[in-house]
Design a protein around this motif. Structure first.
Motif, PDB file in Angstrom:
ATOM      1  N   HIS A  86     -88.996  26.175  22.030  1.00  0.00           N
ATOM      2  CA  HIS A  86     -88.614  25.059  22.910  1.00  0.00           C
ATOM      3  C   HIS A  86     -87.273  25.399  23.554  1.00  0.00           C
ATOM      4  O   HIS A  86     -86.364  25.898  22.887  1.00  0.00           O
ATOM      5  CB  HIS A  86     -88.500  23.762  22.117  1.00  0.00           C
TER       6      HIS A  86
ATOM      7  N   ALA B 121     -77.563  17.494  23.094  1.00  0.00           N
ATOM      8  CA  ALA B 121     -78.589  16.461  22.969  1.00  0.00           C
ATOM      9  C   ALA B 121     -79.186  16.493  21.573  1.00  0.00           C
ATOM     10  O   ALA B 121     -79.374  17.553  20.975  1.00  0.00           O
ATOM     11  CB  ALA B 121     -79.671  16.676  24.023  1.00  0.00           C
TER      12      ALA B 121
ATOM     13  N   HIS C 162     -84.009  24.111  26.072  1.00  0.00           N
ATOM     14  CA  HIS C 162     -83.274  22.979  26.637  1.00  0.00           C
ATOM     15  C   HIS C 162     -82.030  23.493  27.353  1.00  0.00           C
ATOM     16  O   HIS C 162     -81.237  24.228  26.750  1.00  0.00           O
ATOM     17  CB  HIS C 162     -82.845  21.987  25.543  1.00  0.00           C
ATOM     18  N   GLU C 163     -81.865  23.120  28.606  1.00  0.00           N
ATOM     19  CA  GLU C 163     -80.615  23.398  29.313  1.00  0.00           C
ATOM     20  C   GLU C 163     -79.652  22.276  28.954  1.00  0.00           C
ATOM     21  O   GLU C 163     -79.852  21.126  29.362  1.00  0.00           O
ATOM     22  CB  GLU C 163     -80.848  23.453  30.827  1.00  0.00           C
ATOM     23  N   VAL C 164     -78.613  22.586  28.202  1.00  0.00           N
ATOM     24  CA  VAL C 164     -77.765  21.531  27.645  1.00  0.00           C
ATOM     25  C   VAL C 164     -76.455  21.341  28.390  1.00  0.00           C
ATOM     26  O   VAL C 164     -75.798  20.312  28.251  1.00  0.00           O
ATOM     27  CB  VAL C 164     -77.485  21.793  26.150  1.00  0.00           C
TER      28      VAL C 164
ATOM     29  N   TYR D 250     -82.304  27.282  22.434  1.00  0.00           N
ATOM     30  CA  TYR D 250     -83.656  27.723  22.097  1.00  0.00           C
ATOM     31  C   TYR D 250     -83.903  27.353  20.638  1.00  0.00           C
ATOM     32  O   TYR D 250     -83.069  27.641  19.779  1.00  0.00           O
ATOM     33  CB  TYR D 250     -83.806  29.232  22.268  1.00  0.00           C
TER      34      TYR D 250
ATOM     35  N   ALA E 235     -82.192  18.817  21.004  1.00  0.00           N
ATOM     36  CA  ALA E 235     -82.157  20.153  21.593  1.00  0.00           C
ATOM     37  C   ALA E 235     -82.016  21.252  20.556  1.00  0.00           C
ATOM     38  O   ALA E 235     -82.513  22.364  20.760  1.00  0.00           O
ATOM     39  CB  ALA E 235     -81.023  20.243  22.606  1.00  0.00           C
TER      40      ALA E 235
ATOM     41  N   THR F  40     -77.738  27.201  27.128  1.00  0.00           N
ATOM     42  CA  THR F  40     -79.168  27.005  26.952  1.00  0.00           C
ATOM     43  C   THR F  40     -79.491  27.064  25.472  1.00  0.00           C
ATOM     44  O   THR F  40     -79.082  28.005  24.785  1.00  0.00           O
ATOM     45  CB  THR F  40     -79.977  28.080  27.696  1.00  0.00           C
TER      46      THR F  40
END
Length: 348
Positions: free
Chosen positions: A295, A314, A297-299, A286, A317, A284
């Motif tokens: 923000h 990403a 993002h589950e990457v 942050y 991200a 994850t």
């Protein structure tokens, strides 16, 4: 199949708690894992989020009953002489699923066999048996000695952390999150005012980014004067899930060879992750934007085989100030995302 002799031991293990990006959480659990031929038995079960019945937070009477059961001094809790080896870390309900095995005596030896995944009263070995795990034959004297020491009580780890920083609102949210997953947390401005007996109850002390070096040194002296060693955590960012993960890692004092997740580095392009056994890994990201908004993002979320893996990130991200949290069922690591390229790795 005849059971071959195997070594038996016990080792401290942790099921890492945490606060997820969606606000959900999982509870922190400390337990004793079974070590067979020098390797945690749980690691042989691949992607399994579970704990043994020898958990530090169960009532003493139940803990003693679990030990006596493994010593065959009490009747098996399940039909067919089956005992729970690993269960649900949240509720210990058999309906959630558990790893069970038959434990029996053969002369002076103890034998564990017919391992299975079980969700009801009876195990279906044909459908849910663990192929290639066991049977194990443990010499009676070694087996009894390892378990009998627990009947005198098992030391409870210091699952409390002292939080020091200037941002009271952030510290309050962090303390609440830690308490939610089963870790005690207290807030203070100066550890010199805390009695020595109380300082000895902490396993870690966490500093906010604005805490001066003089203040940090004062806190270290206070713990040293109290005669206690604690892990010092330098908070990476004012992001509660990141700080929780840092503290979870700091409280896990098990040896490196008992961890599934052993390395995490990250750049803006990719993360390098290393695991010691097949397991599910979740990454994850942050990040803080220029207005200090968070923000998430589950990457990555998937099962990795043992070894090193390079996982692409990403593009948006991890731009700017960003941090990556990696979790397996029993380990957690945190890293700041660097702007350079990652080191040598293996494509995942």
């Amino acid at each position: 199949m005849a059971a071959e002799y195997a070594t038996f031991g016990l080792a401290p293990a942790t099921r890492a708690g945490g606060v997820h990006a969606d606000g959900d959480f999982q509870v922190h659990r400390d337990f004793l894992d079974f070590v067979v031929d020098g390797r945690p038995l749980l690691f042989r079960l691949s992607d399994l989020d579970a704990v043994s019945p020898l958990a530090s937070d169960v009532p003493p009477a139940i803990f003693t009953a679990q030990v006596r059961g493994l010593l065959l001094e009490a009747d098996a809790p399940l039909p067919g002489g089956r005992y729970v080896i690993y269960g649900c870390p949240e509720c210990a309900d058999l309906a959630c699923g558990a790893v069970t095995a038959v434990i029996l005596r053969d002369g002076d030896d103890f034998v564990w066999r017919d391992f299975a995944w079980q969700t009801g009263e009876h195990a279906d070995l044909e459908l849910n048996g663990y192929q290639g795990i066991g049977p194990y034959r443990f010499p009676g004297a070694v087996y009894r000695a390892a378990l009998a020491t627990l009947l005198d009580g098992v030391p409870h780890p210091r699952r409390r952390v002292l939080l020091i920083g200037a941002r009271v609102a952030l510290l309050a949210r962090l303390a609440a999150a830690l308490r939610t997953i089963g870790i005690g947390a207290d807030i203070t401005e100066d550890a010199r005012e805390v009695p020595a007996d109380e300082l000895r109850t902490y396993g870690a002390v966490a500093f906010g980014r604005t805490v001066t070096e003089d203040r940090r040194a004062s806190v270290r002296r206070a713990f040293a004067d109290a005669g206690v060693e604690v892990t010092h955590v330098d908070g990476l960012a004012p992001i509660v899930p990141v700080l929780v993960a840092q503290i979870e890692h700091a409280l896990d004092r098990g040896p490196a060879e008992r961890h599934r997740l052993t390395r995490l580095t990250a750049s803006a392009a990719a993360a390098d992750v290393e695991v010691t056994s097949p397991c599910r890994v979740r990454l994850t990201a942050y990040r803080l934007d220029r207005l200090h908004r968070i923000h998430v993002h589950e990457v990555f979320d998937g099962v990795l085989e043992p070894g090193g893996h390079r996982l692409d990130l990403a593009a948006g991200a991890v731009k700017g100030e960003a941090y990556l949290v990696a979790r397996t069922p029993g380990s957690v690591l945190v890293t700041a995302v660097t702007r350079g390229g990652p080191g040598p790795g293996k494509p995942g």
